[in-house]
Motif scaffolding. Structure first.
Motif, PDB file in Angstrom:
ATOM      1  N   ASN A   1       0.800  -1.224   0.000  1.00 53.51           N
ATOM      2  CA  ASN A   1       0.000   0.000   0.000  1.00 53.51           C
ATOM      3  C   ASN A   1       0.833   1.275   0.000  1.00 53.51           C
ATOM      4  N   ALA A   2       2.152   1.177   0.087  1.00 55.26           N
ATOM      5  CA  ALA A   2       3.003   2.363   0.171  1.00 55.26           C
ATOM      6  C   ALA A   2       2.849   3.227  -1.076  1.00 55.26           C
ATOM      7  N   PRO A   3       2.775   4.557  -0.907  1.00 60.34           N
ATOM      8  CA  PRO A   3       2.508   5.439  -2.039  1.00 60.34           C
ATOM      9  C   PRO A   3       3.725   5.792  -2.878  1.00 60.34           C
ATOM     10  N   VAL A   4       4.911   5.308  -2.517  1.00 58.44           N
ATOM     11  CA  VAL A   4       6.133   5.630  -3.254  1.00 58.44           C
ATOM     12  C   VAL A   4       6.907   4.351  -3.533  1.00 58.44           C
ATOM     13  N   SER A   5       7.938   4.480  -4.353  1.00 65.22           N
ATOM     14  CA  SER A   5       8.804   3.355  -4.665  1.00 65.22           C
ATOM     15  C   SER A   5       9.621   3.016  -3.430  1.00 65.22           C
ATOM     16  N   SER A   6       9.362   1.878  -2.823  1.00 62.98           N
ATOM     17  CA  SER A   6       9.982   1.565  -1.531  1.00 62.98           C
ATOM     18  C   SER A   6      10.195   0.063  -1.397  1.00 62.98           C
ATOM     19  N   TYR A   7      11.047  -0.272  -0.441  1.00 62.69           N
ATOM     20  CA  TYR A   7      11.405  -1.667  -0.227  1.00 62.69           C
ATOM     21  C   TYR A   7      11.857  -1.827   1.211  1.00 62.69           C
ATOM     22  N   SER A   8      11.585  -2.977   1.793  1.00 58.80           N
ATOM     23  CA  SER A   8      11.969  -3.252   3.170  1.00 58.80           C
ATOM     24  C   SER A   8      12.717  -4.575   3.224  1.00 58.80           C
ATOM     25  N   ILE A   9      13.947  -4.538   3.726  1.00 58.56           N
ATOM     26  CA  ILE A   9      14.765  -5.742   3.880  1.00 58.56           C
ATOM     27  C   ILE A   9      14.677  -6.166   5.338  1.00 58.56           C
ATOM     28  N   THR A  10      14.164  -7.341   5.604  1.00 57.84           N
ATOM     29  CA  THR A  10      13.973  -7.784   6.981  1.00 57.84           C
ATOM     30  C   THR A  10      15.253  -8.378   7.545  1.00 57.84           C
ATOM     31  N   ARG A  11      15.316  -8.466   8.868  1.00 53.99           N
ATOM     32  CA  ARG A  11      16.501  -9.031   9.519  1.00 53.99           C
ATOM     33  C   ARG A  11      16.671 -10.502   9.151  1.00 53.99           C
ATOM     34  N   GLU A  12      15.557 -11.231   8.948  1.00 56.33           N
ATOM     35  CA  GLU A  12      15.663 -12.626   8.554  1.00 56.33           C
ATOM     36  C   GLU A  12      16.333 -12.759   7.187  1.00 56.33           C
ATOM     37  N   GLU A  13      15.937 -11.892   6.245  1.00 55.55           N
ATOM     38  CA  GLU A  13      16.546 -11.939   4.915  1.00 55.55           C
ATOM     39  C   GLU A  13      18.029 -11.588   4.980  1.00 55.55           C
ATOM     40  N   ILE A  14      18.372 -10.588   5.776  1.00 56.95           N
ATOM     41  CA  ILE A  14      19.773 -10.196   5.909  1.00 56.95           C
ATOM     42  C   ILE A  14      20.592 -11.336   6.502  1.00 56.95           C
ATOM     43  N   ALA A  15      20.078 -11.924   7.587  1.00 55.87           N
ATOM     44  CA  ALA A  15      20.812 -12.991   8.251  1.00 55.87           C
ATOM     45  C   ALA A  15      20.985 -14.199   7.335  1.00 55.87           C
ATOM     46  N   ARG A  16      19.924 -14.578   6.646  1.00 57.81           N
ATOM     47  CA  ARG A  16      19.999 -15.756   5.785  1.00 57.81           C
ATOM     48  C   ARG A  16      20.889 -15.521   4.574  1.00 57.81           C
ATOM     49  N   SER A  17      20.978 -14.273   4.108  1.00 53.67           N
ATOM     50  CA  SER A  17      21.786 -13.975   2.920  1.00 53.67           C
ATOM     51  C   SER A  17      23.274 -14.088   3.186  1.00 53.67           C
ATOM     52  N   GLY A  18      23.686 -13.914   4.438  1.00 56.86           N
ATOM     53  CA  GLY A  18      25.105 -13.937   4.775  1.00 56.86           C
ATOM     54  C   GLY A  18      25.787 -12.593   4.661  1.00 56.86           C
ATOM     55  N   ALA A  19      25.054 -11.526   4.346  1.00 58.85           N
ATOM     56  CA  ALA A  19      25.655 -10.192   4.300  1.00 58.85           C
ATOM     57  C   ALA A  19      26.337  -9.903   5.634  1.00 58.85           C
ATOM     58  N   SER A  20      27.566  -9.403   5.575  1.00 61.22           N
ATOM     59  CA  SER A  20      28.333  -9.218   6.798  1.00 61.22           C
ATOM     60  C   SER A  20      28.445  -7.768   7.231  1.00 61.22           C
ATOM     61  N   SER A  21      27.790  -6.854   6.488  1.00 47.34           N
ATOM     62  CA  SER A  21      27.798  -5.446   6.871  1.00 47.34           C
ATOM     63  C   SER A  21      26.535  -4.788   6.348  1.00 47.34           C
ATOM     64  N   ILE A  22      26.240  -3.594   6.845  1.00 49.05           N
ATOM     65  CA  ILE A  22      25.027  -2.900   6.447  1.00 49.05           C
ATOM     66  C   ILE A  22      25.052  -2.501   4.972  1.00 49.05           C
ATOM     67  N   PRO A  23      26.118  -1.872   4.455  1.00 49.31           N
ATOM     68  CA  PRO A  23      26.084  -1.531   3.021  1.00 49.31           C
ATOM     69  C   PRO A  23      26.018  -2.753   2.126  1.00 49.31           C
ATOM     70  N   GLU A  24      26.644  -3.878   2.516  1.00 48.45           N
ATOM     71  CA  GLU A  24      26.543  -5.080   1.693  1.00 48.45           C
ATOM     72  C   GLU A  24      25.109  -5.598   1.669  1.00 48.45           C
ATOM     73  N   ALA A  25      24.387  -5.452   2.792  1.00 45.55           N
ATOM     74  CA  ALA A  25      22.992  -5.900   2.843  1.00 45.55           C
ATOM     75  C   ALA A  25      22.123  -5.134   1.862  1.00 45.55           C
ATOM     76  N   LEU A  26      22.525  -3.915   1.485  1.00 45.49           N
ATOM     77  CA  LEU A  26      21.739  -3.124   0.540  1.00 45.49           C
ATOM     78  C   LEU A  26      21.765  -3.710  -0.864  1.00 45.49           C
ATOM     79  N   ARG A  27      22.654  -4.678  -1.109  1.00 43.36           N
ATOM     80  CA  ARG A  27      22.631  -5.370  -2.395  1.00 43.36           C
ATOM     81  C   ARG A  27      21.398  -6.264  -2.540  1.00 43.36           C
TER      82      ARG A  27
END
Length: 720
Positions: A62-88
């Motif tokens: 329902n968000a009125p703009v182009s937006s995206y939310s990365i959850t902690r579960e997705e970050i943890a499961r992906s193996g990203a080891s830093s915040i900027p890497e998680a933005l990939r």
């Protein structure tokens, strides 16, 4: 020296790794048990919460703009080891690694539109990064020092990314968008603890620990710490003047000062404390405080090579409350930083922010949210102390015109006490539900940058000796650098059209087409040069500079970007999820300056090349970039994740490219594949193998930066 990182390494490593054997009671952590996710419904997995899109909680659909939310579960499961890497993991974000753990991050691009610039002008100064709505922006010359964030992945609930001009909601610097990092809030009584550590032998060490206590269901206290030690993947430096890569620093003057540890990529730690109190649905209070210390070799400012040694140490305090519709936030941040090397460009800084807003619900369909802001920034740099005060007011109106038609508008005025003009940003948005499963959205907005300290306030002069016949022999010349308080602030005007749909119960699609136009960028420009006779016979020159004046000036260029982002989310069940995304863009730049720091070449009306421009397609932003996230949990004990990121070939530039041809800025197209396999040994303990850059691609991702490398990391998380 204020950065005593090496003395802390052993202690912090012992604390971080020792945390893995903590014995704790049920709590929260970066890793969530697979059993919890097996119990989540498809609706819960498909409808992710976001607050940053409209400053109220709603699901992303329902968000009125182009937006995206990365959850902690997705970050943890992906193996990203830093915040900027998680933005990939997020659509529409360009993330390029410059050295191990150091990244250049852009929303949609528009990076280095002036082309022939220094590395400083190539940094992202148009995206606002926040932690729980608190700006963590660097106001010296703009941008975000990612290594200076005091928190780490263990502290995060989710990362919300809003693409597009959203300064009316979040203030200056949210020109191309905002990245809002939302921290975790415990919700259980009693003690809680979690630890996570991983190591790639000879490359990377990461350790995180969070412990806390819930006095009751309303009041929770948490203390967390994080540590990262990263070595460079490369041993080469790119030298501008010779246009070569070399590991030999013997001919670099004061090499031990500029590069005290050539193997260092990043060495940082952070400590944070959180107090969360929620009396009821109408009254809440959040207090956070912390400190950080970081030293890195990254692409930012360096006179010899793109990589320079940089450091920053800071402390912060943030208090936010919501009492019956009235929200307040007060924060203070202070610290010290050096750029290029300690003893080079050093400065102390202090930043204070205050925000008050009121959510006024006039009816079931109409709400109004006025907001008032004050910001004070102060810098001590190059024998100059100066401050900038900003006063702002904004209002947001959210109106549900019909059951399926929503209108939203926002306007904001920012007044900087050092600039003559006030700046107006606006946002007009509309969403229309074609059905319960499909939504159209339209947006028109304009956002402006903030006023930074160096471009507006710096005042620095130094006299140098050309030393033709030894030190002190002269001739002498004066180098002046001055700010410009008549600058116009950079702005982006955005038109966006989007479509979201649930094609089936477990498949969704999000498409957004956008056009954005950038104006009024500024740059460090040579504005005057006078000459003096030397009085020396040949082979000495007859005339040499006597006075060289540099200041910051607006560029005449405009950049117009057209683009399309498509992302999908397919969830077969709680066992399998697949999320691909891609962005295609093209940018045209008008009046690119041929050079800003060159000698006079034309006439009195066009002496310094800044207005001697040309038109060209923008080459520094990849035309195609994106990624994928695929997760498979065959059982409650096993989890297998495969994620990838790619960008097409593109060309980056530097001011030295005006003097000679070089291929160092030719960035090859790249596909990065990462994989993490995790096994839950017992309920609180999980071990994993985390392989970054699975194919071992070594191509450079940025102008003159380090080569990349495969990283095989072994880790464990302990979470009751």
């Amino acid at each position: 020296m204020k950065f005593q990182m090496k003395k802390r390494n052993t202690l912090l490593t012992i604390v971080g790794l020792g945390a893995l054997v903590l014995n704790a009671t049920p709590g929260y952590g970066q890793e969530q048990n697979n059993a919890d996710l097996f119990e989540m419904s498809l609706e819960e997995l498909m409808n992710v919460e976001i607050v940053s899109a409209s400053k109220k909680s709603e699901n992303v659909f329902n968000a009125p703009v182009s937006s995206y939310s990365i959850t902690r579960e997705e970050i943890a499961r992906s193996g990203a080891s830093s915040i900027p890497e998680a933005l990939r993991l997020c659509p529409g974000v360009i993330v390029r690694e410059t050295s191990n753990g150091n990244y250049d991050v852009h929303l949609r691009g528009l990076d280095n539109t002036a082309q022939y610039t220094r590395t400083l002008e190539q940094q992202n100064r148009l995206t606002l990064v926040m932690i729980d709505n608190r700006p963590v922006f660097n106001y010296d010359q703009g941008g975000t020092f990612w290594e200076s964030l005091p928190i780490d992945l263990i502290d995060i609930e989710r990362i919300e990314v809003v693409r597009g001009a959203v300064a009316p909601l979040f203030g200056p610097n949210a020109v191309t968008g905002v990245i809002n990092i939302i921290t975790r809030t415990p919700d259980q009584k009693g003690p809680h603890a979690v630890a996570n550590a991983q190591i790639a032998p000879g490359q990377t060490q990461v350790a995180n620990l969070a412990v806390g206590y819930g006095l009751n269901e309303k009041l929770h206290v948490t203390l967390s710490g994080n540590y990262q030690k990263r070595d460079r993947f490369d041993d080469l430096y790119y030298f501008y003047q010779s246009d070569t890569f070399s590991s030999d620093l013997s001919e670099v003057p004061d090499a031990a000062l500029f590069y005290p540890d050539p193997s260092l990529a990043q060495n940082k730690y952070g400590i944070n404390a959180f107090v969360n109190y929620e009396a009821n649905d109408q009254v809440s209070l959040d207090l956070s405080a912390g400190l950080q210390d970081a030293e890195s070799q990254k692409v930012y400012v360096s006179s010899l090579t793109p990589l320079g040694t940089n450091g920053i140490s800071s402390k912060y305090l943030n208090l936010a409350s919501r009492v019956y519709g009235v929200g307040t936030r007060v924060s203070y941040n202070t610290g010290y930083s050096f750029v290029d090397h300690e003893g080079g460009i050093e400065y102390n800084f202090r930043t204070a922010d205050a925000v008050v807003d009121y959510r006024w619900q006039l009816s079931d369909r109409l709400s109004v949210r006025p907001e008032f802001n004050y910001q004070h920034i102060e810098y001590d740099q190059l024998n100059t102390t100066s401050q900038i005060n900003t006063y702002a007011g904004s209002v947001q109106v959210d109106y549900q015109l019909l059951d399926n038609w929503r209108l939203m508008g926002a306007g904001r005025v920012d007044k900087f006490d050092i600039l003559k003009d006030a700046y107006f940003s606006y946002q007009l948005l509309s969403t229309y539900k074609l059905s319960e499963k499909s939504l159209l959205r339209f947006g028109q907005s304009r956002s402006t940058s903030g006023a930074f300290w160096t471009p507006t306030s710096i005042n620095y002069s130094i006299t140098n000796d050309m030393a033709f016949n030894g030190p002190g022999s002269g001739p002498f010349y004066t180098y002046n650098l001055s700010g410009n308080r008549n600058l116009k602030l950079a702005s982006v005007t955005l038109t966006e059209l989007g479509f979201r749909t649930h094609l089936s119960r477990n498949l969704s699609l999000d498409v957004d087409a956008f056009r954005q136009k950038l104006r009024d960028m500024n740059m460090f420009v040579m504005t005057e040069m006078t000459y003096q006779p030397t009085g020396y016979p040949a082979p000495y020159p007859a005339y040499v500079p006597e006075r060289i004046q540099f200041s910051f000036e607006n560029l005449p260029l405009t950049a117009t970007q057209l683009g399309l982002t498509v992302s999908a989310n397919y969830i077969a069940s709680a066992k399998f999820q697949f999320k691909p995304f891609v962005t295609i863009q093209r940018t045209q730049v008008i009046d690119i300056p041929r050079g800003a720091n060159t000698l006079p070449v034309d006439s009195a009306s066009n002496p310094y090349n800044i207005y001697n421009g040309f038109d060209d397609e923008h080459k520094s932003t990849p035309a195609v970039f994106g990624g994928l996230y695929a997760n498979f949990s065959p059982s409650q004990k096993w989890n297998i994740n495969l994620n990838g990121y790619f960008f097409s070939a593109h060309t980056q530039f530097h001011q030295y490219d005006l003097e000679r041809e070089s291929t160092v800025g030719a960035i090859s197209g790249k596909v990065l594949i990462n994989s993490k396999v995790a096994y839950q040994v017992i309920e609180p303990l999980q071990v994993y193998l985390n392989v970054r850059n699975l194919t071992g691609s070594t191509s450079r991702e940025y102008y003159g930066s380090d080569r990349t490398s495969r990283s095989v990391m072994f880790g464990a998380s302990y979470n009751f």
